[in-house]
Design a protein around this motif. Structure first.
Motif, PDB file in Angstrom:
ATOM      1  N   UNK A  15       0.781  -1.220   0.000  1.00  0.00           N
ATOM      2  CA  UNK A  15       0.000   0.000   0.000  1.00  0.00           C
ATOM      3  C   UNK A  15       0.818   1.279   0.000  1.00  0.00           C
ATOM      4  N   UNK A  16       0.150   2.373  -0.341  1.00  0.00           N
ATOM      5  CA  UNK A  16       0.741   3.714  -0.361  1.00  0.00           C
ATOM      6  C   UNK A  16       0.689   4.323   1.046  1.00  0.00           C
ATOM      7  N   UNK A  21      -4.409   8.403   2.970  1.00  0.00           N
ATOM      8  CA  UNK A  21      -4.276   9.485   3.957  1.00  0.00           C
ATOM      9  C   UNK A  21      -4.650  10.828   3.337  1.00  0.00           C
ATOM     10  N   UNK A  22      -4.186  11.085   2.125  1.00  0.00           N
ATOM     11  CA  UNK A  22      -4.501  12.339   1.453  1.00  0.00           C
ATOM     12  C   UNK A  22      -5.980  12.475   1.162  1.00  0.00           C
ATOM     13  N   UNK A  23      -6.635  11.387   0.758  1.00  0.00           N
ATOM     14  CA  UNK A  23      -8.072  11.420   0.503  1.00  0.00           C
ATOM     15  C   UNK A  23      -8.835  11.806   1.768  1.00  0.00           C
ATOM     16  N   UNK A  30       2.321   6.464   8.912  1.00  0.00           N
ATOM     17  CA  UNK A  30       3.571   5.875   9.398  1.00  0.00           C
ATOM     18  C   UNK A  30       3.897   4.580   8.669  1.00  0.00           C
ATOM     19  N   UNK A  31       2.877   3.866   8.224  1.00  0.00           N
ATOM     20  CA  UNK A  31       3.069   2.617   7.494  1.00  0.00           C
ATOM     21  C   UNK A  31       2.199   2.581   6.259  1.00  0.00           C
ATOM     22  N   UNK A  32       2.293   1.514   5.477  1.00  0.00           N
ATOM     23  CA  UNK A  32       1.504   1.428   4.245  1.00  0.00           C
ATOM     24  C   UNK A  32       0.011   1.338   4.525  1.00  0.00           C
TER      25      UNK A  32
END
Length: 398
Positions: A15-16, A21-23, A30-32
């Protein structure tokens, strides 16, 4: 009834750290963060606040399926929400995989239950008796491997690579350039003796790195990248049998039963029938059951055509899919209110702007980018107002 959802983020390694998170209006995680789940899946049910306490959507549907699903969806699917909506954010490739038909899922699940294979066993193939068709709509540029390429094009690719170590596994396809030969070549790749796998994959990667050739540059580049992530994995070779599909934002692809695929990179809205049945075909350290995979795969070959939305009205565009369990559409709002009749239980996800959603004269909920709501199937209609973009997930009962 309309409820704001609290949803689970799945921290899979591919994952990103920024997309989901941005959405949601947050800084890098901190993690994927691989998937944001919206629905009533037992492994990650969304939660709502009802009567001053937090309740899982799974429990609410089970308690009163007629209220939460609506009578028609309840009669069709029982006391379970038949679809799962996700935001999928792939920073690295997912495994090659395929999903069974309904009949295959029922038979496979019954067989493993009868043999006493634990549900959490690493070699368990069928976690439930359901099929898992899926559709993904790109939010960003999105790359995927999806379905088998035309045989003549695949043979041209391997002729250009000229890999001596692949001669034996390609013999069935050269002898019979059709579905039968394709299936036998795939089987030969997947059953290559362990001792010979690294040499076969390394030789293929070396050929992909050689300059020259008349096409397939992106396919060769992805093979090199996949080998770097999964050295010695025969999935690197079998991936070269598949269509490399690039989606622009707003385009989608539908994966029916037996379609061998892998999401490679990008962010999308995914909707699927709610099931955990996955037959893996490589690019993973997880269990790969070649005989069962061969039983499930559809070796029909040819180009994959992206699904583009069909206009329903001035606000809504739908991504047609040939399944009952789900229907995905978008609502592009530009200020004026729009009333929607419910088509069963619905989940609405806001990906742009800020909107108000209300049902039958009740106080509307304000939702912003990253928020989602559940609309009970017993609600006759609801109204959306504001400026923004909603993804609308519901059932597809004609």
């Amino acid at each position: 009834m309309i409820d704001l959802l609290s949803c689970k983020v799945m921290p899979y390694a591919w994952g990103s750290r920024t997309a989901i998170a941005g959405l949601r209006g947050l800084g890098a995680s901190a993690g994927p963060e691989a998937e944001l789940w919206m629905g009533a899946h037992p492994l990650g049910p969304s939660k709502v606040n009802r009567g001053g306490r937090e309740r899982s959507l799974t429990d609410l549907v089970a308690e009163d399926p007629a209220r939460e699903m609506g009578h028609r969806a309840r009669d069709a699917f029982g006391a379970r929400l038949p679809f799962l909506l996700k935001v999928l954010a792939a920073a690295q490739p997912l495994s090659l995989q395929a999903h069974p038909t309904e009949a295959q899922a029922r038979a496979g699940y019954a067989d493993e239950e009868n043999r006493g294979v634990p549900l959490d066993a690493p070699n368990r193939n069928y976690k439930d008796p359901c099929h898992k068709p899926e559709l993904i709509c790109a939010l960003t540029p999105f790359d995927a491997l999806c379905g088998f390429r035309r045989v003549e094009d695949t043979l041209r690719l391997f002729d250009e690579l000229g890999v001596r170590e692949l001669a034996a596994v390609l013999t069935p396809l050269r002898r019979s350039p059709d579905q039968t030969g394709l299936a036998e070549t795939f089987r030969a790749i997947m059953t290559t003796p362990q001792a010979a796998r690294a040499a076969m994959v390394d030789a293929t990667v070396a050929a992909c790195l050689r300059p020259g050739g008349t096409g397939f540059e992106r396919e060769r580049a992805w093979a090199v990248k996949l080998a770097g992530l999964y050295p010695g994995d025969v999935g690197v070779v079998s991936a070269l049998l598949l269509n490399l599909v690039h989606l622009s934002p707003g385009e989608a692809i539908f994966m029916g039963a037996g379609n061998l695929h892998a999401y490679l990179e990008g962010v999308g809205i995914e909707i699927m029938a709610s099931s955990d049945n996955v037959l893996r075909g490589g690019l993973t350290p997880k269990h790969v059951d070649v005989p069962e995979l061969m039983n499930v795969l559809d070796f029909t070959y040819g180009p994959m055509t992206p699904v583009r939305p069909r206009e329903v009205d001035a606000v809504e565009n739908v991504y047609d899919a040939p399944v009952r369990e789900f229907r995905l559409s978008t609502l592009r709002m530009a200020g004026a209110p729009s009333m929607r009749e419910t088509l069963g239980p619905e989940i609405l996800l806001c990906t742009e702007g800020s909107l108000h959603v209300g049902a039958e004269g009740k106080t509307s909920l304000e939702i912003k980018k990253g928020d989602s709501v559940f609309v009970s199937g017993s609600a006759r209609h609801y109204t959306v107002q504001g400026d923004g973009l909603l993804y609308r997930a519901t059932t597809n009962l004609a």
